[in-house]
Design an enzyme around this catalytic site. Structure first.
Site, PDB file in Angstrom:
ATOM      1  N   GLU A 103       0.724  -1.238  -0.099  1.00 44.67           N
ATOM      2  CA  GLU A 103       0.045   0.023   0.069  1.00 44.67           C
ATOM      3  C   GLU A 103       0.779   1.224  -0.072  1.00 44.67           C
ATOM      4  O   GLU A 103       0.671   2.110   0.951  1.00 44.67           O
ATOM      5  CB  GLU A 103      -0.857   0.076   1.170  1.00 44.67           C
ATOM      6  CG  GLU A 103      -1.662  -1.257   1.245  1.00 44.67           C
ATOM      7  CD  GLU A 103      -3.053  -1.252   2.264  1.00 44.67           C
ATOM      8  OE1 GLU A 103      -2.846  -0.456   3.137  1.00 44.67           O
ATOM      9  OE2 GLU A 103      -4.102  -1.955   2.210  1.00 44.67           O
TER      10      GLU A 103
ATOM     11  N   GLU B 166      -5.520  -8.237  -0.333  1.00 43.01           N
ATOM     12  CA  GLU B 166      -6.239  -7.993   1.141  1.00 43.01           C
ATOM     13  C   GLU B 166      -7.714  -7.798   0.854  1.00 43.01           C
ATOM     14  O   GLU B 166      -8.106  -6.737  -0.105  1.00 43.01           O
ATOM     15  CB  GLU B 166      -5.631  -6.773   1.729  1.00 43.01           C
ATOM     16  CG  GLU B 166      -4.307  -7.173   2.438  1.00 43.01           C
ATOM     17  CD  GLU B 166      -3.876  -5.610   3.118  1.00 43.01           C
ATOM     18  OE1 GLU B 166      -4.743  -4.864   3.690  1.00 43.01           O
ATOM     19  OE2 GLU B 166      -2.580  -5.698   3.644  1.00 43.01           O
TER      20      GLU B 166
HETATM   21  C1  GLC Z   1      -3.780  -2.365   5.669  1.00 40.16           C
HETATM   22  C2  GLC Z   1      -3.000  -2.115   7.017  1.00 40.16           C
HETATM   23  C3  GLC Z   1      -3.253  -3.018   8.032  1.00 40.16           C
HETATM   24  C4  GLC Z   1      -4.642  -2.823   8.446  1.00 40.16           C
HETATM   25  C5  GLC Z   1      -5.524  -3.578   7.096  1.00 40.16           C
HETATM   26  C6  GLC Z   1      -6.967  -3.235   7.313  1.00 40.16           C
HETATM   27  O1  GLC Z   1      -2.980  -3.634   5.331  1.00 40.16           O
HETATM   28  O2  GLC Z   1      -1.857  -2.167   6.683  1.00 40.16           O
HETATM   29  O3  GLC Z   1      -2.508  -2.567   9.532  1.00 40.16           O
HETATM   30  O4  GLC Z   1      -5.148  -3.773   9.479  1.00 40.16           O
HETATM   31  O5  GLC Z   1      -5.122  -2.555   5.953  1.00 40.16           O
HETATM   32  O6  GLC Z   1      -7.231  -1.928   7.599  1.00 40.16           O
END
Ligand code: GLC
Length: 354
Positions: free
Chosen positions: A175, A294
């Site tokens: 990110e 993610e």
């Molecule tokens: C990103 C952040 C992580 C957070 C996730 C969800 O990966 O780096 O720390 O928990 O997003 O917000």
């Protein structure tokens, strides 16, 4: 006669010694149970398919110290993940917290050994491992000055893991945001990639766009055209008010979002598929495979909404050949309840339907 015998003896000794010295050293005992990395280019689409469905081991090695954010990686977690049918593990690591903060930015040996252990355990369980560079605040705050820091970290990491099997993938930076513009990021990623390729010519490298790996920014990515060992990544947390309701790090308003549901209406679904379809368009245009690194909804959201959203995002990705790793295994978004030592069934089922 005596002289002749002496000569014969000398000749024999000489022959024996010279033969011995040209013999190869005995083969070292091979304690390494994995295949060596490929010596020919790999197909990035095929390698992306190997990720398929996986987990982020979040809040562990990207905390300032492992355990500080509640989770220490137990070997058995990796077995649990593999036994449930998952095929990959993204390992977020905050390397800058474990190295010198000045050139040559030497990484702490003990920390390397800890990462090695987890990577090896995951590989033993046949999980593809995606090793990244997670919270790098100094870089997001000043990417021009600290770009060299990222390069030097990857010089060490790629040298260290160069003999690891193809199932270990590198992800240059989680990110990129803050002061990163697309231009600065594109220049830096090319430099880092060149560095990685010196020691890892065919390893899969994962790269995502600026603005927190937002899928909307994929078109701003400029990837070296002749390097086909790249998998493009993006993250997905829409609608943010739903996935991050009550999350302390999501801003002052996050508590006002508590109670937000995701019912899966046509409009809600279209908001997700529209983004994915756009990402796929970019992927086709650039001929790069796509990986959703993610996605997840925080535990403050209600279970039914979390189930519906997680299931819908995962299936929507799969339909489009987008591999994924859920955020995350056993902390605030966790699909696994570490205290009880069991899966949260509704999340497991959303991720891995029977
Ligand atoms: C990103 C952040 C992580 C957070 C996730 C969800 O990966 O780096 O720390 O928990 O997003 O917000």
């Amino acid at each position: 006669m005596k002289n002749l015998l002496q000569l014969l003896l000398i000749t024999l000794v000489f022959t024996f010694c010279s033969k011995k010295s040209t013999e190869p050293d005995p083969k070292p005992v091979n304690k390494w149970p994995f295949d060596p990395p490929s010596s020919v280019p790999l197909d990035a689409f095929e390698m992306n398919r190997k990720i398929w469905r996986g987990f982020n081991m979040g809040n562990a090695l990207e905390a300032p110290e492992e355990g500080e954010w509640g989770i220490v990686v137990e070997d058995e977690y990796l077995e649990t993940i593999a036994d449930a049918g998952f095929t990959s593990l993204r390992l977020p690591v905050t390397w800058p917290a474990h190295c010198e903060t000045e050139p040559p930015y030497t990484i702490d040996k003990e920390f390397f050994a800890r990462v090695d252990h987890i990577v090896q355990e995951a590989l033993k369980n046949n999980l593809v491992v995606l090793l990244n560079n997670h919270h790098f605040d100094q870089l997001n705050d000043d990417p021009v000055t600290n770009g060299i820091w990222l390069e030097k970290l990857w010089e060490q990491i790629s040298e260290h893991y160069k003999d690891y099997p193809d199932e270990l993938y590198f992800e240059i930076l989680n990110e990129p945001h803050g002061k990163f513009t697309a231009l600065i990021w594109n220049e830096l990623l090319a430099k880092v990639l060149t560095m990685i390729r010196k020691t890892n010519p065919y390893r899969m490298v994962v790269i995502g766009p600026v603005s927190w790996n937002s899928p909307d920014y994929l078109p701003t990515l400029e990837l070296p055209e002749n390097d086909r060992g790249i998998i493009a990544t993006f993250h997905f947390y829409n609608p943010f008010q739903f996935t991050h309701q009550g999350a302390s790090w999501a801003g002052d308003d996050a508590n006002d979002w508590l109670g937000t549901q995701w019912i899966g209406s046509i409009a809600e679904r279209e908001d997700i598929t529209r983004v994915m379809d756009k990402a796929v368009e970019w992927s086709k245009l650039t001929n790069r495979p796509l990986y959703l690194g993610e996605f997840g909804a925080y535990s403050t959201a209600d279970d039914n909404s979390r189930y519906r959203w997680t299931d819908f995002v995962a299936r929507s990705a799969e339909k489009r050949d987008i591999s994924w790793t859920y955020w995350e295994f056993g902390a605030g978004f966790g699909a696994y309840d570490r205290e009880k030592g069991e899966w949260r069934d509704y999340l497991l089922f959303a991720l891995m339907p029977k």
